[in-house]
Write an enzyme that holds these catalytic residues in place. Structure first.
Site, PDB file in Angstrom:
ATOM      1  N   LEU B  68       0.833  -1.207   0.000  1.00  0.00           N
ATOM      2  CA  LEU B  68       0.000   0.000   0.000  1.00  0.00           C
ATOM      3  C   LEU B  68       0.860   1.247   0.000  1.00  0.00           C
ATOM      4  CD1 LEU B  68      -2.298  -1.646   2.590  1.00  0.00           C
ATOM      5  CD2 LEU B  68      -3.013  -1.018   0.270  1.00  0.00           C
ATOM      6  N   PRO B  69       0.296   2.367  -0.500  1.00  0.00           N
ATOM      7  CA  PRO B  69       1.163   3.538  -0.693  1.00  0.00           C
ATOM      8  C   PRO B  69       1.554   4.308   0.573  1.00  0.00           C
ATOM      9  CG  PRO B  69      -1.036   3.925  -1.639  1.00  0.00           C
ATOM     10  CD  PRO B  69      -0.997   2.496  -1.193  1.00  0.00           C
ATOM     11  N   LYS B 174      15.018   0.130   5.543  1.00  0.00           N
ATOM     12  CA  LYS B 174      14.725   0.771   4.261  1.00  0.00           C
ATOM     13  C   LYS B 174      14.869   2.286   4.356  1.00  0.00           C
ATOM     14  CE  LYS B 174      11.966   1.519   0.387  1.00  0.00           C
ATOM     15  NZ  LYS B 174      10.728   1.340  -0.348  1.00  0.00           N
TER      16      LYS B 174
END
EC number: 1.1.1.31
Lengths: 301, 301, 301, 301
Positions: B68-69, B174
């Protein structure tokens, strides 16, 4: 083997001293000068000729290497009242291995040209260790025709001699490299510190960065976090290596060059200010990777 | 070969679409949901089962992957009125491959645990191309005992599946990597631009940086200066690659994590602001290496 | 004089304590709650009613003032298991004088509205001294119709009550002011430090700035350089005043708001990082003007 | 009235032209030189004496005012082949109203002293309008004994003549003021932009800042947001005022001074970079308050 003609050497400090010795090992007789007479003693004892000014060096040698701490010192050594250019011989090769403002290198080259001499800038990368072992990298700017002659001497002191272009580009290459180095070192320190605070193991985070797009020399070869790598300054309380003061000096040169060429350096400027702050906070003699320690000090109440 | 049990998949956008297809290639039947029904059509035509909410996915599958964004979308998909956690089965494995705030990942993991399910964060690096070819890297955070089960699925979509530690550390890894990437890309762009203005040839400067301490992924693999490398966005007018908007989003997450953990990120903050500015100046859809172009625009009168 | 109806008060810390006392002086009976029972003792001794949770306050008072340190504390006090909103009466007026994320204020206002109550944000400027003397400034956001009712109470505690617009704009005004304050304070410190190093007398430089375009509150009212002004923290070793930690907190809120609204704050971000660094370097309890001292520490060898 | 002795004037550009006219109004005959002969025509027509080099000026006048754009131009006018110092008379008073590096002012003062002349630096603040109306502010550095003599001339061109200390401190004062101005202008623009995006009315926010600690010259006298104030560049599409290029130049001088004195200027450096970027993005001729417009451009897709 025919004896070699003497080479002039001005500036026998931390870097100049081992560099000059490597020239001696290759059989070059030296004509020596340093503003601090003590710095010459060792060479005098070894039978080299010590003179009392840069102009005296120029009188006795037509190939001269200079290794000086700042732009001002270089201007003094070349253009000062007793400077090299006062008595430089026509056809002389002048190699300046100081790290200085490229605009100064260009100016000195112009003045040398008027005297019929050739000036090249040839700043080094690699520290005192590389100077001792003859493994420096030289970044050389100047007339391409003279590069072979310069390389002959510089090759005695370094394992890499790179031609960069017109005079001043040696300095430019060094300044650009060190600015990028400073930025990526601070970036590595910030990323490692943030990751640790978010719960990551520093060795594991290093491994992940190094297999990903965050990889850089500061993460994979010179990691700033104690315990991640052996044999780097961070493993030894940031002793040795490349001092914060020296990095701040090089960033000042980058800043000056960027201001005069109107080049935006948003992170380069910030890196300059950070190393400037560190100098004022007791980090001046520590390796520049100590920025990790500088950032991570804990909030105290 | 015994038929495999179905895997739930929520979020079939640019990244989710090719990832889901790679699961299909490995023989996994899918239970599909996306807020945009059109995104599901292709999968329905291929015989996969499309349902009408995340909770329906949870009813029919006990292994679910979400892509999902934003943090808000992830919260909605898990904790919303028709979210996965409304009907999640005990023992389910929930893998979120969105890039979101690690604090949100931790919160969702807590809620999942209350329902007897396991939540892992597994953001990816590598873009749409790597998603298609199954060459993504997954950085996985969560209970170590479940890592093998997660790896079995993620290995169908990526060539590297790295265990990072407790839940949230996948996101942390990340975020830290991308923050360092942004910093070193801007640093590379500044150094290249300054060097060019000082008279250096960009290919030669790149070569020098890459054999020196300025070397980084942005200089040696993804150089931002047109004409230096082939096959990178800078060779193609900064089309493709990793968009400036996405980089700005990741830097916003780094900023939030740094603010909440009180970690200083002097260059990271500045990088965030620079990419934010670029989004407002027409660079939002260009690759993030276009910061070189942003910096080098000439002064005009 | 008819006796007044009681006012609820949640949060009796450094700021809440003197604010509540000013309400008492104006004849308002109080219903008191604080998570630390000791903070309530003084009020109990004075005859005010102490209860054991925010929801108990809401049961006994239909006008409630909250003064809490962080967004999380405010969420807990309003929406927590024993929060105000559990038992708030229809038509109640809830005034939050905490400095928190404006997005949280908006969210709490929505929840209050569902319960038929009105929530207004009303952060203060002015420190403990202004709280004692009743000279605070309140920046108020919320439904304009209720502003007069809020003003009646807030006017007992402050000399300035400014209506800023919709809910959240009180926070916005405070955050924007403090961000600009931080920037101009650091700017003043940098300019004064640079000027002194260039040979200027600090009093003379201050006079010049204050008659020129560099003039700002930090230069003309709260000068950070010891010896320039009397009666300010810089004259008293940076004791008292507005602590560096509090400034760092407000800058964190500005950062969050800027990130979520995608507003570039290049200097605001940098100011945030500088105050963050100062917290880690022993300045957390000093007045925020101590950034002058932080910058001027001398380089040592 | 006894006729006055002539005054030399070198540099008749945008600022020098109206300044020289104010000297004429006060009855001083002028000896004029400019590198662009056209700039002298107007004065010749008015009966002033035009000569063909700075040294000719020095031959005919023992009080000389110079108004030049950069350090390099000032060095040329004083120390060049046909410079003032070639023929300066003993006892001459040389007043340089250029804005240049204070280190250059000090150097020129030393050279003048060797010739038996006195050099003072006297940069101005106030733009072309103030130059026309004789309302400039002069910040004067140099030997205190000569200040009265300088004041006599400068008072014809400005309403404020401030003695700052030893030679170079006039420049230092100007540089420090303008650096603080740049920082607080960018800070005001960031705060106003953030506030507007958070829902505040710009006029109301301005009012709040101006009664609070965020108050500064950029918020209360020269507000950068269109529609907030009349009669300022922001009300006129950022025409007129103080151009972005000139601000970038002054910040470059601040940067150079900070680098050479090792003074940290974290925000000053950043302000420098921001104005540098603006010059490259089409803002070079707009007033420096246009940084508000630069920041607020909207994200586009």
């Amino acid at each position: 083997m025919a004896s070699k003609t003497p080479v002039g050497f001005v500036g026998l400090g931390n870097m100049g001293n081992p560099m000059a010795k490597n020239l001696m090992k290759h059989g070059y007789p030296l004509i020596i000068y340093d503003v601090f007479p003590d710095a010459c003693k060792e060479f005098q004892d070894a039978g080299e000729q010590v003179v009392s000014s840069p102009e005296d060096v120029a009188e006795k040698a037509d190939r001269i290497i200079t290794v000086l701490p700042t732009s001002i010192n270089a201007i003094e050594a070349y253009s000062g009242a007793n400077g090299i250019l006062k008595k430089v011989k026509k056809g002389s090769l002048l190699i300046d291995s100081s790290t200085i403002d490229p605009a100064v290198s260009k100016e000195l080259a112009k003045e040398a040209e008027k005297m019929g001499a050739v000036f090249m800038d040839a700043p080094v990368s690699g520290g005192v260790g590389a100077a001792r072992s003859g493994n420096l990298t030289f970044m050389v700017g100047g007339v391409e025709d003279e590069f072979a002659a310069a390389q002959q001497l510089l090759g005695c002191m370094g394992s890499n001699v790179v031609y960069c272009g017109a005079v001043g580009t040696g300095q430019a290459a060094k300044i650009c490299n060190n600015m990028l180095l400073a930025i990526s070192m601070i970036g590595t320190a910030e990323a490692m510190n943030l990751g640790i605070r978010l719960g990551l193991d520093p060795k594991l985070l290093t491994k992940i960065l190094n297999m990903s797009s965050g990889r850089c020399w500061s993460s994979d070869t010179y990691n700033p976090v104690p315990g991640v790598m052996d044999g780097v300054p961070s493993a030894n309380n940031y002793q040795g290596g490349f001092g914060t003061t020296l990095m701040a000096k090089d960033l000042g040169l980058a800043q000056d060059s960027a201001t005069s060429t109107k080049s935006p350096i948003l992170l380069g400027s910030q890196a300059h200010q950070i190393y400037r702050m560190m100098c004022a906070k007791g980090y001046s003699q520590k390796d520049f990777s100590s920025v990790f320690q500088f950032l991570r000090e804990e909030e105290t109440f």
